[in-house]
Design an enzyme around this catalytic site. Sequence first.
Site, PDB file in Angstrom:
ATOM      1  N   LYS A  80      13.407  18.541  32.712  1.00 37.19           N
ATOM      2  CA  LYS A  80      13.579  17.330  33.347  1.00 37.19           C
ATOM      3  C   LYS A  80      13.485  17.120  34.631  1.00 37.19           C
ATOM      4  O   LYS A  80      14.010  18.088  35.394  1.00 37.19           O
ATOM      5  CB  LYS A  80      15.238  16.729  33.026  1.00 37.19           C
ATOM      6  CG  LYS A  80      15.466  15.472  33.133  1.00 37.19           C
ATOM      7  CD  LYS A  80      16.793  15.178  32.207  1.00 37.19           C
ATOM      8  CE  LYS A  80      17.423  13.650  32.569  1.00 37.19           C
ATOM      9  NZ  LYS A  80      18.546  13.429  31.841  1.00 37.19           N
ATOM     10  N   SER A 155      18.984   9.295  28.889  1.00 37.08           N
ATOM     11  CA  SER A 155      17.755   9.399  29.923  1.00 37.08           C
ATOM     12  C   SER A 155      16.932  10.362  29.884  1.00 37.08           C
ATOM     13  O   SER A 155      15.874  10.587  30.340  1.00 37.08           O
ATOM     14  CB  SER A 155      18.642   9.513  31.218  1.00 37.08           C
ATOM     15  OG  SER A 155      19.431  10.702  31.553  1.00 37.08           O
ATOM     16  N   SER A 179      22.702  11.694  27.182  1.00 35.22           N
ATOM     17  CA  SER A 179      21.451  11.681  27.771  1.00 35.22           C
ATOM     18  C   SER A 179      20.500  12.790  27.229  1.00 35.22           C
ATOM     19  O   SER A 179      19.288  12.718  27.053  1.00 35.22           O
ATOM     20  CB  SER A 179      21.320  11.867  29.360  1.00 35.22           C
ATOM     21  OG  SER A 179      21.579  10.525  29.575  1.00 35.22           O
TER      22      SER A 179
END
Lengths: 502, 522
Positions: A80, A155, A179
């Site tokens: 990420k 996310s 997330s």
Amino acid sequence: MNPIIEKSVTELAAAIADGQISAVEATQAYLDAIEAREPEIAAYNETCGDLAMQQAQAVDAKRQAGQTLGPLAGVPVAVKDNLCTEFGHTTCSSAYLKNFKAPYTATVVAKLQQAGAVILGKTNLDEFAMGSSTENSGFAPTKNPWDTSRVPGGSSGGSAAAVAGRLCAGSLGSDTGGSIRQPAGLCGVVGVKPTYGRVSRYGLVAFGSSLDQIGPLATNVTDAALLTSVIAGHDERDSTSLPNPVGDYLADIDTPIDGLRIGLPREFYTEALGGETREAIAAAIETYKATGAEIVDVSLPHSRIDIDAAGNISSFAVACYYIVCTAECSSNLARFDGVHYGHRTAEKVDDIIELFSRSRDESLGDEVKRRIMLGTYTLSSGYYDAYYNKALKVRRLIADDFTAAFEKCDVLLCPTTPTTAFKFGEKTDNPLEMYLSDIYTISLNLAGLPGISIPAGLSKDNLPIGMQLIGPVLSEKTLFRAGRMFELASGISRLAPPMLKA
Amino acid sequence: MVAQVCNLWLLVVGGTGLQPVAVGGTNEKIMTDNNDNVLPIIGMEIHVELATKTKIFCRCLNRFGDPPNTHTCPVCLGMPGSLPVMNKKAVEYSMKVGLALNCTIAGRTKWDRKNYYYPDLPKAYQISQYDMPLASDGYLEIPLEGDTTKKLRVLRAHLEEDAGKNVHDLPGCTGVDLNRAGVPLLEIVSQPDMNSVAEVTGYARAMQRIVRWLGVSEANMQMGHMRFEPNINLHITRDGKIYKTPIIEVKNLNSFRSLEGAVAFEIRRQYELWQDDPDGFTLEKLGKQNRGYDVDREQTVFQRDKEEAHDYRYFPDPDLMPVVVSSDWRDRVAGEIGELPLARRERFMTEYKLTFEEADSLTMDGPTGDLLDAVVEAGAEAKRCSKLLMSRGLALANEKNCTIAMTGIKAWQLADLAKMQDGGDINATAAAKIFDKMTATGDSPADIAQADGLLIVKDDSQIEKWIDDAIAANPQAVAEIAQGGKKQKKSFSFLVGQVMQASRGAAAPADVQKQLTQKLAE
Ligand SMILES: [Zn+2]
């Protein structure tokens, strides 16, 4: 599809270790996949093919030299883009950090590299991990490989979509309120939020420091367990990381747990849970029953989800969560002030305050600003006790509920999300509705507990439905075994979206 | 303005009635007119940079004076994703100060974030301690004139990280140097117990002595190791009514001179302004204000707040664990403190019979006092050692801008030297020379004395030979002595001098005089 892509992390690592497949071949297969499907999915903010190839060549050279290989040697993974890396950029999908190059590498990324993993690139997210759809990305949203008109969740939407779309073998995300698990649920992959402190946060750009935890996304439970075992462990650079030794998550993973007691928090099975998700979870419960697991009724009163006559959903936990995480983020993100790095306004300014304000105003997105303002408000003198202090008390109560529940069972089972993946734009006008995507996931972050989202099946529209297993502190091994039990019993594992078959 | 207020006499209400008080650094006494009773009420925050090897939340060196941004890392640069890790030494140093100030050490404390924007604060928050300071409720007893002391209460002492420094002397821009960012800073807050400039400076100097003594800070003003922020107002009694002037906090004073000047100036300024408007220039109407200090004009000056009316939005730092101070830990640290400076000064005066000046100088820091104790332990005479330290030791320390202990003198060297002087082996001049040389070379005083011919010659035949030579070479002087009269004394001294010169100072003058008298009488 290239047969290399069809292998799980575990299988691929074994094949590379055996010399059946070279790390370069594996990396090339994924770079080809990225070339083919990334334009449709947009999972990555940045890919680093050359660097990945160099890493792969190093693995192959090592193997040829007869040196011991790490557990992920040659396995192409993605991380990420809120994890700091000395290579490439670290943007957090924010215009503020668009050109930012971190001067150091996050502990988890270094651990992946030490394990021999090949890092393909940095995946998209909601700006600074604030959101549940990647629609808050400062660049462009990522699409759900199961239906590109739908969100991948967030996310860590980029990390989930990259795994679902086989643009990497596994990935890392971060989970502050769901997330990792929520996008894993919406993309039909496995996502793990480890116990708070199990994985070092050093190098994770902080959103809600007391809630954030890094974890893996993968196509099956075994891969997720392998990735977790690589990144877990004490880190002296993170004062909140736990000193406890990391167990062997893979040792008995295929052995079902005798007399597993599964608790169903009755507050999660209200009218708020509807339709196909309810059915899929009910089916999962039946599957577990068939393995001999005992189903127990438990209560988490402070994680209650209420629905009023008008259909409005509300939750203590959501309220508590948004006070804690916004308070922390208002402080964590204050450093993005245009002085030391990142975006600085090009406008002529009269004083330093204007430089701060303009630089922030020009480069931070609406949701980020909204949360900074909320957090600033709740920490302000005169409001602190009414909001922040009260939220801390509620947080304690929520955690106590879990402790009480785990006296009666080993794990809890509930849906990961209330619905399957929604359409782009469906919830962007109503932030509160977006926040409710996390109603089943945020309590764990507040309590610091581990959770895992596992695909429970598909809806009639062919969209993944995720179920969540929650365990007490440091019960990762139990969660992996319980998750694997479901995979073995249900046959649901490594779900592949239709685009892969085309 | 200053000239004008010099006509005023400022009276202070003390415990025993009215007394004039010195408000300036000199003996300038200012008294009020109208028979106003004016009592300055002064409290102070003192910031002390702790001399830990590394910074408080990262491993960067804690060093002053190096090129900008050379002691930095992702943590103290406030890079995204970096996390603080507490330096336990900084906590121990603070505990020592707290214990030396008779404070209660908290069994459990925590770290809080103080949020504000400023370019020298890279995280846009300072890690500090808000509502649970490490130390609280103590006091510092300071000596006042006339053998009295006063207990000044310490409200709290908490630990925090220092900010960086804005550098304004660059062409066309302001730079930020973050070498100082993350240096451990102890903030010691007093109660408003001080009532005069003398008490303020006495308190500040006593604090400097304590932190140096404990070895937790060099407390060097030039390097900014200590910063003072006094807050001052006046309680004025006129016609039975008490007026309070606004509380003024003078920010960032970095020398004793500035501290003294600022407090004295504020007392005069506030009294003057109050006289012009007794009902307007009050705390009720004007509240608290910050002022700066103009060193050149020796005046406090209006200062726009860095940021107006502040809400720092303190909250517990989620990146750090609470600090639990076990009684074992606290006791261990307390055990490392030992005797405190004022107690030791007292002991040096009673036990070693040192004068106040001697005892005071030798208890400015711990190691110098330890040195004296060690030489006495080694059997040397305390007074003699003290004299040596006060002469050459102090001179060398001043030359090198360090403490006496840091000049390099070793206890065994000093003990040997003192014994040699007391045993009549060397004279005072030789002792001084040897002192200087042994700090530089590390050699024993006996070796130096031998090598440099500084030992007093006790060999009578050698002295006799020098005397014979002197008599032979100066018949005129011998004749004058024989004649007696006016020139006798002078000529005798001359001959003694010739002998001393021949011995290059190594003969004892008393021996020379005795033998010369005998020789001339023969
Ligand atoms: Zn540093």
